[in-house]
Write a protein that holds these residues in place. Structure first.
Motif, PDB file in Angstrom:
ATOM      1  N   ARG A  38     -15.793   5.797   9.838  1.00 17.80           N
ATOM      2  CA  ARG A  38     -16.421   4.995  10.938  1.00 17.80           C
ATOM      3  C   ARG A  38     -17.056   6.197  11.523  1.00 17.80           C
ATOM      4  N   ARG A  39     -17.137   6.900  11.202  1.00 10.12           N
ATOM      5  CA  ARG A  39     -18.014   8.300  10.772  1.00 10.12           C
ATOM      6  C   ARG A  39     -19.516   7.848  10.444  1.00 10.12           C
ATOM      7  N   ALA A  40     -21.088   8.333  11.410  1.00  8.57           N
ATOM      8  CA  ALA A  40     -21.707   7.330  10.429  1.00  8.57           C
ATOM      9  C   ALA A  40     -22.149   8.042   8.466  1.00  8.57           C
ATOM     10  N   GLY A  41     -22.333   7.858   7.987  1.00 12.31           N
ATOM     11  CA  GLY A  41     -22.840   8.340   6.767  1.00 12.31           C
ATOM     12  C   GLY A  41     -21.782   7.829   5.526  1.00 12.31           C
ATOM     13  N   THR A  42     -20.292   8.358   6.168  1.00 10.20           N
ATOM     14  CA  THR A  42     -19.017   8.279   5.214  1.00 10.20           C
ATOM     15  C   THR A  42     -18.716   6.740   4.362  1.00 10.20           C
ATOM     16  N   ALA A  43     -17.872   7.297   4.155  1.00  6.44           N
ATOM     17  CA  ALA A  43     -17.143   5.961   3.218  1.00  6.44           C
ATOM     18  C   ALA A  43     -15.939   6.002   2.965  1.00  6.44           C
ATOM     19  N   MET A  44     -14.906   4.730   3.298  1.00  7.17           N
ATOM     20  CA  MET A  44     -13.187   4.634   2.946  1.00  7.17           C
ATOM     21  C   MET A  44     -12.777   3.783   1.858  1.00  7.17           C
ATOM     22  N   PRO A  45     -11.744   3.949   1.373  1.00  3.12           N
ATOM     23  CA  PRO A  45     -11.163   3.068   0.499  1.00  3.12           C
ATOM     24  C   PRO A  45     -11.095   1.763   1.239  1.00  3.12           C
ATOM     25  N   THR A  46     -11.204   0.582   0.518  1.00  3.39           N
ATOM     26  CA  THR A  46     -10.120  -0.731   1.890  1.00  3.39           C
ATOM     27  C   THR A  46     -10.122  -1.353   0.440  1.00  3.39           C
TER      28      THR A  46
END
Ligand code: SF4
Ligand code: SF4
Ligand code: SF4
Length: 309
Positions: free
Chosen positions: A43-51
């Motif tokens: 959600r925040r710029a530059g971040t990543a999350m599993p999907t």
């Protein structure tokens, strides 16, 4: 790839992202896999999350960047209901994550033929405290990446990306381990006692570890209670000894436990110390042979019995 300020060219990650998307779309469209476990932008710029992607049109959401810190092997053991039993699963894996997949195969938790492994060539990811909006650099890179030996994953179904030159960063983990080993046993005991005294028993380290897959952890049992559950010194020490011993010879060294710990306890230092002991005692290194269970889970007639006498 790196310049004088020791930053890694973001174009490397952009090229890997394009290749991951193309491979994911291809295997989903052809029906070769039911789902792809990867990372998407946070959600925040530059971040990543599993999907978990099941629709080929959503393959375009997948990314690879220095913010892709999570070891996705976790989603094949703990999120079994979401991804298992639906057909072959593709998983995007960095070299260090692949060691966890290999270890889990050795423990019969995963079958190689049920996976499509999309290996990503990886120059490094950001450390726990790094500002994700900054480029990967000497100041932001994770400790494990400074001494990485698995930038290019092997024995995958496909590996995407290229590193023409290996990144060079100042090592920190080997110096930290050397400092620990130089301590007297009494000093080491005090060192760990001080760190473990801060543990709040949130079990984030357990939840994030692909190898802590027991449906009921010994440390949660209360009939009979094996380990005191409140965050007091005796129970904390028991929990950390159980954790270290249960992971000895199995831990893939992904450092996710340490990243997830809210109390900044150097869990991966203990993991690395245990790994070194196992290597010296048994010549064993976890995460390289899919048919190996690890020395503490295997009995051989020629095992050294001298400690019993
Ligand atoms: S340890 Fe190696 S493979 Fe793992 S994130 Fe760091 S550089 Fe990438
Ligand atoms: S103990 Fe920590 S470093 Fe080892 S596999 Fe589990 S999360 Fe990764
Ligand atoms: S994550 Fe840290 S504070 Fe939480 S149980 Fe593990 S060691 Fe303790």
């Amino acid at each position: 790839m790196t310049n004088s300020a020791q930053t890694i060219d973001p174009a490397l990650y952009a090229a890997v992202t394009d290749a991951v998307r193309a491979e994911a779309r291809k295997v989903l469209e052809s029906g070769a896999v039911a789902a792809v476990v990867g990372w998407q932008a946070g959600r925040r710029a530059g971040t990543a999350m599993p999907t978990i992607v099941t629709d080929p049109a959503k393959a375009a959401d997948l990314i690879f960047s220095p913010a892709c810190v999570n070891n996705l092997a976790l989603y094949l053991t703990k999120a079994k209901k979401e991804v298992r039993g639906k057909g072959k699963i593709a998983i995007v894996a960095k070299g260090c994550d692949l060691k966890a997949l290999v270890g889990l195969m050795g423990e019969n938790q995963l079958k190689r033929e049920e996976l499509h492994i999309i290996g990503v060539v990886c120059a490094g990811v950001q450390g726990a405290a790094a500002d994700r909006s900054l480029p990967l650099s000497e100041a932001t890179i994770a400790g494990k990446c400074r001494e990485c030996t698995v930038h290019t994953p092997e024995n995958t179904d496909v590996t995407v990306g290229t590193l023409t030159e290996l990144p060079h960063f100042t090592p920190t983990e080997s110096a930290e381990l050397a400092r620990l080993e130089a301590m007297t046993p009494a000093e080491r005991w005090s060192f760990w006692k001080e760190h473990f005294s801060r543990c709040i028993r949130c079990y984030a380290c357990r939840q994030v570890c692909p190898f802590c897959y027991c449906e009921q952890c010994l440390c949660d049992r209360n009939r009979p209670q094996a380990v005191e559950t409140t965050p007091r010194p005796a129970g904390n020490m028991a929990w950390h000894i159980v954790r270290a011993m249960h992971l000895a010879g199995r831990c893939a060294g992904c450092a996710e436990c340490e990243r997830a710990c809210p109390m900044d306890i150097p869990l991966n230092l203990l993991n690395r110390k245990m790994a070194r002991e196992l290597k010296e005692l048994y010549g064993h290194e976890a995460g390289f042979k899919p048919k190996e269970k690890g020395p503490l889970a295997e009995y051989r007639e020629d095992d050294d019995q001298s400690f019993i006498k």
